[in-house]
Design an enzyme around this catalytic site. Structure first.
Site, PDB file in Angstrom:
ATOM      1  N   THR A  13       0.826  -1.212   0.000  1.00 31.90           N
ATOM      2  CA  THR A  13       0.000   0.000   0.000  1.00 31.90           C
ATOM      3  C   THR A  13       0.858   1.259   0.000  1.00 31.90           C
ATOM      4  OG1 THR A  13      -1.724  -1.180   1.203  1.00 31.90           O
ATOM      5  CG2 THR A  13      -1.811   1.211   1.263  1.00 31.90           C
ATOM      6  N   VAL A  33      14.378  20.151  -5.835  1.00 25.44           N
ATOM      7  CA  VAL A  33      15.711  19.530  -5.722  1.00 25.44           C
ATOM      8  C   VAL A  33      16.606  19.785  -6.937  1.00 25.44           C
ATOM      9  CG1 VAL A  33      14.820  17.741  -4.197  1.00 25.44           C
ATOM     10  CG2 VAL A  33      14.976  17.267  -6.647  1.00 25.44           C
ATOM     11  N   LYS A 105       8.907   1.424  11.876  1.00 28.32           N
ATOM     12  CA  LYS A 105       8.974   1.796  13.300  1.00 28.32           C
ATOM     13  C   LYS A 105       9.574   0.675  14.138  1.00 28.32           C
ATOM     14  CE  LYS A 105       4.308   0.119  14.088  1.00 28.32           C
ATOM     15  NZ  LYS A 105       4.100  -0.292  12.690  1.00 28.32           N
ATOM     16  N   GLU A 129      10.802   9.654   8.978  1.00 29.94           N
ATOM     17  CA  GLU A 129       9.619  10.421   9.377  1.00 29.94           C
ATOM     18  C   GLU A 129       8.351   9.580   9.395  1.00 29.94           C
ATOM     19  OE1 GLU A 129       7.770  12.910  11.051  1.00 29.94           O
ATOM     20  OE2 GLU A 129       9.374  14.099  10.161  1.00 29.94           O
ATOM     21  N   VAL A 132       6.525   7.130  12.500  1.00 27.72           N
ATOM     22  CA  VAL A 132       5.651   7.551  13.599  1.00 27.72           C
ATOM     23  C   VAL A 132       4.601   8.521  13.082  1.00 27.72           C
ATOM     24  CG1 VAL A 132       5.520   8.679  15.863  1.00 27.72           C
ATOM     25  CG2 VAL A 132       7.521   7.296  15.288  1.00 27.72           C
ATOM     26  N   GLU A 190      -5.809  -5.625  12.493  1.00 25.97           N
ATOM     27  CA  GLU A 190      -5.356  -6.879  11.890  1.00 25.97           C
ATOM     28  C   GLU A 190      -6.180  -8.050  12.436  1.00 25.97           C
ATOM     29  OE1 GLU A 190      -3.000  -6.999   9.631  1.00 25.97           O
ATOM     30  OE2 GLU A 190      -2.237  -4.948   9.790  1.00 25.97           O
ATOM     31  N   ASP A 201       2.539  -1.479  19.489  1.00 25.71           N
ATOM     32  CA  ASP A 201       2.798  -0.574  18.371  1.00 25.71           C
ATOM     33  C   ASP A 201       3.080   0.840  18.889  1.00 25.71           C
ATOM     34  OD1 ASP A 201       2.414   0.170  15.321  1.00 25.71           O
ATOM     35  OD2 ASP A 201       1.136   1.546  16.444  1.00 25.71           O
ATOM     36  N   LYS A 205       6.649   3.363  18.863  1.00 23.97           N
ATOM     37  CA  LYS A 205       6.661   4.757  18.394  1.00 23.97           C
ATOM     38  C   LYS A 205       7.120   5.705  19.500  1.00 23.97           C
ATOM     39  CE  LYS A 205       3.035   3.765  15.037  1.00 23.97           C
ATOM     40  NZ  LYS A 205       1.575   3.800  14.765  1.00 23.97           N
ATOM     41  N   GLY A 302      -2.203   5.113   6.449  1.00 26.98           N
ATOM     42  CA  GLY A 302      -2.831   5.184   5.130  1.00 26.98           C
ATOM     43  C   GLY A 302      -1.814   5.387   4.033  1.00 26.98           C
TER      44      GLY A 302
END
Length: 428
Positions: A13, A33, A105, A129, A132, A190, A201, A205, A302
């Site tokens: 995903t 850039v 993570k 980045e 978390v 899940e 989890d 983090k 997401g």
């Protein structure tokens, strides 16, 4: 303009989202850039699988080393998950002078210091980045935005699954089991929800955030963890009556250079901004000595929010490359880790007690609190037609954890207390 070539480990995903953004925002990226960014090679499990995006079959490989050893690839983006093999791939990439962007993570919580040390050794960037709070730029904020301040507290809703469950329980009066089943059907939880609902989890983090916020070598074992599986409808109802919402909070605080980090269901005053963060959204509250209170809110997971954070890291790597400063931004721990003892960890507590319904019970209970020097903010007896026993609610003033453990132990042998039904931290 020589293009920057990227190797992508994983095309699930989030990996799909990364390709969508890199290809769809090419003009914007080039303007930032100064050169094109090209996805050169992609590691997949099955090359022949039908995918939701169009991608040149020649770019796909089932061999990770085709990506890692590719001579033209400058940056490895890791979105495959896992720990042991993934760590091996990342360390190999760094040894070859390739920069790394990861959303992992678990890997960064367990092996972050080792990976960052390897990156510094080879003058490479490792940016994470997306590991978390999905699309919230909290890691960059802690490293750069608070670089001139001294952080004293980080408090966050960093797991969307548990926040969704607690929100539904609060707003609809549903039971934990009912909402968990619905969350699984919707894909928020899940099939085995243990990592989310038992706080693991969130603990990973918070390990990352505490390490960055306090610049100390916090490890996962330093985090005290309790999940939400024991939160009941009654707990939520009582919290609401008293003006609180129940949230699974990660809390890291520092006082006089001593640190504590925990994840636990917490009663948050409904006037606190974090109490109104609902559904699958995340929020991280940060308190600095100079800036005071700040809060960062947004989508915690997401495809596109997470991919946005990954591509932002990719842009940062390329900018560093153009400036010749890769591997120079150290996030290494330089403070000695000093963890708070139970005597130093203090906060308000909520207790729900089931007790004998007879005279003198309240006096016996308050006597126990007094014995261990725990002062009380409020005591309330609530009628509950569904419970023939009396129900007593206690909210303490700030009490240290060692004293509260003694109180709870005393209640176990106090004949008038049938059971300690619930114990929660209180914030706000």
């Amino acid at each position: 303009m020589k293009p920057v070539k990227v190797g992508l480990l994983g095309l699930g995903t989030v990996g799909t989202g990364v390709i969508r953004i890199v290809e769809g925002h090419q003009e914007d990226l080039q303007s930032q850039v100064g050169s094109p960014i090209i996805i050169e090679k992609v590691l997949v499990q099955n090359r022949s699988k039908v995918r939701s995006i169009s991608i040149d079959a020649d770019k796909l490989t089932e061999d990770p080393y085709e990506v890692i050893h590719h001579p033209d690839i400058d940056v490895i983006v890791e979105v495959m998950g896992g720990i042991d093999h993934t760590k091996q791939y990342i360390m190999e990439a760094l040894a070859r002078g390739k920069h790394v962007v990861t959303a992992n993570k678990d890997l960064m919580a367990l092996h972050g210091p080792e990976i960052l040390a390897k990156a510094q050794e080879h003058r490479c960037d490792v940016l994470y980045e997306a590991s978390v709070a999905g699309g919230i730029p909290i890691i960059r904020t802690l490293i750069e935005g608070f670089s001139s301040d001294r952080i004293t507290k980080i408090m966050g809703i960093v797991n969307g699954t548990t926040n969704y469950i607690l929100t539904k329980m609060s707003q609809e009066g549903a039971s934990y089991d009912e909402v968990l089943k619905e969350a699984q059907q919707l894909g928020y939880a899940e099939a085995d929800p243990t990592s989310d609902v038992e706080g693991l989890d969130a603990a990973r983090k918070m390990t990352i955030l505490a390490r960055l916020g306090f610049r100390a070598d916090i490890s996962l074992e330093d985090v005290s963890v309790k999940g939400i599986s024991s939160v009941s409808r009654d707990d939520i109802l009582y919290a609401k009556r008293l003006g609180y919402e129940v949230k699974l909070l990660g809390i890291a605080d520092r006082q006089d250079d001593y640190i504590s980090v925990s994840v636990q269901p917490t009663m948050v005053k409904n006037t606190h901004p974090i109490a109104s963060v609902n559904g699958v959204f995340n929020a991280v509250y940060v308190h600095g000595e100079a800036v005071g209170e700040t809060m960062f809110y947004g989508a915690g997971a997401g495809e596109m929010p997470t991919a946005t954070s990954i591509v932002a890291d990719l842009v940062a790597v390329v900018k560093n490359q153009k400036l010749g400063v890769n591997g120079l931004q150290s996030t290494a721990a330089y403070n000695v880790k000093k963890l708070k003892s139970d005597e130093q960890i203090a906060y308000k507590y909520f207790l729900l007690l089931h007790v004998d319904d007879r005279a003198g019970v309240l006096a016996r209970i308050t006597q126990v609190f007094a014995e261990y020097e725990v002062s009380l903010e409020s005591v309330l007896q609530q009628p509950n037609p569904a419970n023939p026993e009396a129900e007593i609610i206690v909210i303490t003033h700030d009490a240290n954890k060692a004293a509260m453990n003694k109180v709870l132990q005393a209640f176990e042998s106090l004949e008038v207390v049938r059971r300690v039904k619930s114990v929660y931290r209180v914030e706000g």
